[in-house]
Design a protein around this motif. Sequence first.
Motif, short mmCIF file in Angstrom:
data_model
loop_
_atom_site.label_atom_id
_atom_site.label_comp_id
_atom_site.label_asym_id
_atom_site.label_seq_id
_atom_site.Cartn_x
_atom_site.Cartn_y
_atom_site.Cartn_z
N ALA A 283 15.63 24.40 39.28
CA ALA A 283 14.30 24.30 38.65
C ALA A 283 13.20 23.93 39.64
O ALA A 283 12.24 23.25 39.27
N VAL A 284 13.34 24.36 40.87
CA VAL A 284 12.37 23.97 41.89
C VAL A 284 11.42 25.11 42.28
O VAL A 284 10.20 24.94 42.30
N CYS A 285 11.99 26.29 42.59
CA CYS A 285 11.16 27.37 43.15
C CYS A 285 10.42 28.10 42.03
O CYS A 285 10.78 29.23 41.64
N SER A 286 9.37 27.46 41.52
CA SER A 286 8.62 28.02 40.38
C SER A 286 8.00 29.36 40.72
O SER A 286 7.85 30.23 39.87
N LEU A 287 7.60 29.54 41.99
CA LEU A 287 6.97 30.80 42.40
C LEU A 287 7.99 31.75 43.02
O LEU A 287 7.61 32.77 43.61
N GLY A 288 9.27 31.42 42.93
CA GLY A 288 10.29 32.23 43.60
C GLY A 288 10.31 31.93 45.09
O GLY A 288 9.68 30.97 45.55
N HIS A 289 11.03 32.77 45.83
CA HIS A 289 11.22 32.53 47.26
C HIS A 289 10.19 33.27 48.09
O HIS A 289 9.78 34.38 47.75
N SER A 290 9.80 32.65 49.19
CA SER A 290 8.89 33.26 50.18
C SER A 290 7.60 33.78 49.55
O SER A 290 7.13 34.86 49.89
N HIS A 291 7.05 33.02 48.62
CA HIS A 291 5.80 33.45 47.98
C HIS A 291 4.71 33.52 49.07
O HIS A 291 4.49 32.54 49.80
N PRO A 292 4.01 34.66 49.19
CA PRO A 292 3.07 34.81 50.31
C PRO A 292 1.97 33.75 50.35
O PRO A 292 1.63 33.26 51.44
N LYS A 293 1.44 33.36 49.19
CA LYS A 293 0.36 32.34 49.19
C LYS A 293 0.89 31.02 49.74
O LYS A 293 0.20 30.33 50.50
N LEU A 294 2.12 30.67 49.36
CA LEU A 294 2.67 29.39 49.80
C LEU A 294 3.02 29.44 51.28
O LEU A 294 2.73 28.49 52.02
N ALA B 86 -1.39 28.50 42.01
CA ALA B 86 -0.78 29.82 41.76
C ALA B 86 -0.21 29.90 40.34
O ALA B 86 -0.32 30.95 39.69
N ILE B 87 0.35 28.82 39.85
CA ILE B 87 0.88 28.84 38.47
C ILE B 87 -0.25 29.18 37.50
O ILE B 87 -0.09 30.00 36.60
N GLY B 88 -1.43 28.56 37.73
CA GLY B 88 -2.59 28.86 36.89
C GLY B 88 -3.11 30.27 37.11
O GLY B 88 -3.27 31.05 36.16
N GLU B 89 -3.35 30.63 38.37
CA GLU B 89 -3.97 31.93 38.69
C GLU B 89 -3.11 33.11 38.25
O GLU B 89 -3.62 34.16 37.87
N GLU B 90 -1.79 32.95 38.33
CA GLU B 90 -0.90 34.08 38.07
C GLU B 90 -0.37 34.11 36.63
O GLU B 90 0.56 34.87 36.32
N GLY B 91 -0.92 33.26 35.78
CA GLY B 91 -0.55 33.29 34.36
C GLY B 91 0.91 32.93 34.10
O GLY B 91 1.54 33.47 33.19
N LEU B 92 1.44 31.99 34.90
CA LEU B 92 2.88 31.74 34.81
C LEU B 92 3.29 30.85 33.63
O LEU B 92 4.46 30.86 33.24
N LEU B 93 2.32 30.12 33.05
CA LEU B 93 2.68 29.33 31.86
C LEU B 93 3.05 30.29 30.73
O LEU B 93 4.08 30.15 30.07
N GLU B 94 2.19 31.29 30.57
CA GLU B 94 2.43 32.28 29.51
C GLU B 94 3.73 33.06 29.78
O GLU B 94 4.53 33.30 28.88
N ASN B 95 3.93 33.40 31.06
CA ASN B 95 5.15 34.13 31.42
C ASN B 95 6.40 33.31 31.09
O ASN B 95 7.40 33.83 30.59
N ALA B 96 6.33 32.00 31.39
CA ALA B 96 7.48 31.13 31.11
C ALA B 96 7.75 31.07 29.61
O ALA B 96 8.90 31.13 29.17
N ARG B 97 6.67 30.99 28.83
CA ARG B 97 6.86 30.95 27.36
C ARG B 97 7.47 32.25 26.88
O ARG B 97 8.46 32.26 26.15
#
Length: 417
Positions: free
Chosen positions: A49-60, A312-323
Amino acid sequence: MTTPSTTDLYREYVMPTYGRFDLSLERGEGTRVWDEAGKEYLDFGAGIAVCSLGHSHPKLAKAISEQAAKLVHTSNLYLTRPQAELAKMIVDLVGLGGKAFFCNSGAEANEGLYKLARKFGSPSGRYEIITFTNSFHGRTLGGISATGQEKVKTGFAPLVEGFVHVPFNDLSAVEAAITPKTVTILLEPVQGEGGINPSTPEFLKGVRALCDKHDLLLMFDEVQCGFGRTGDWCAWRTIASSGVEPDAVSWAKGIANGFPLGALWAGSRNSGPDANGSDRGPLSDLLGPGTHGTTYGGNPLASTAGLTVLRAIGEEGLLENARNLGAYLLMKLEAMNLPAIRSLRGVGLMVGIELNDLDTGGEVGPPAIRITKELMKTGLLVIPSGERTIRLLPPLNITKAEADEALMILKNVLSGV
Ligand SMILES: Cc1ncc(COP(=O)(O)O)c(C=O)c1O
């Protein structure tokens, strides 16, 4: 002379503290990782439950390397802009005022909570913290004392005094456990290591009411369930959309995608008088200079990682995606109706599959471990929890196609046992 394998080097030189799988991972991209032999896996564990943006995310990757070239560490003797901005971001996300503190892991963030609780209770001689059966709060001496699972405590007596454990989601048990020494109730809104056990809204509301009645602090450990995993910034708001706000919260894991960072937030409620009757001001100022700290905590590199992930979680709409994808996974797993599955539990992208007793041919051991190994052979990584639950904790940015691929592997493996 032959070069020793990674497995050989581990066997010889790394302490055997973990029950590791014999799988050596070399690189990752998005939801996929590759082992040393080049075999590809779909990573539905995301480093627990750590890599919320996946691996090697370019922004990060970009943000970390730019900050590393600028300033990595200064100690907390000085101010740095990234820490200041991350603190503001967390306080804004919680939306209740207060202030943040930074450390390096979940266990350490929880140590901050225990110390805050003790400091709050010290003028009245209160120090007991109520925690829950099947909870997990980390591996420090305080963490294993707080954790409601016997297996983490064996061989480490005497434990830290003052933790009382009661059954989860049982409000009358909580009420019965409150004594004149109680100062805090600490819980995971969704228990993670315990096997994905969500609290109920009635329970959270009831616990808040008990805290108000007895002047206790309500603290949430959102190390695993926080910052997007349940589909909201704050997991407690996924459980109870209103009427429950904590006094303090801990986070780690998903906050910086694997860059070590923990955080603690305390709200602005008044801390009451000190032993001389003087007002101690807001809870967020109770841990004053000299009371708590850590050398690395919130250094500019870690804080930049945290800021980048949360933005990135906010900008990429990841809350909605997780739901959406969490609900999709659960719905599809339910529709499979497989005899291997005893029950399903889930909130957002925290999905627990509790297994029945299974026949997996040659493999021995608890069902959760055997199925995790079978899935690994087929190219899917999941996280076992206890004897019979496997957890799906994928990156928050998984696609529907990746969810379908994981579902197909799960169906094939679970139908064959
Ligand atoms: C809810 C919870 N709290 C605390 C911890 C400990 O975090 P760390 O391993 O970063 O110390 C964990 C780790 O699994 C956790 O799930």
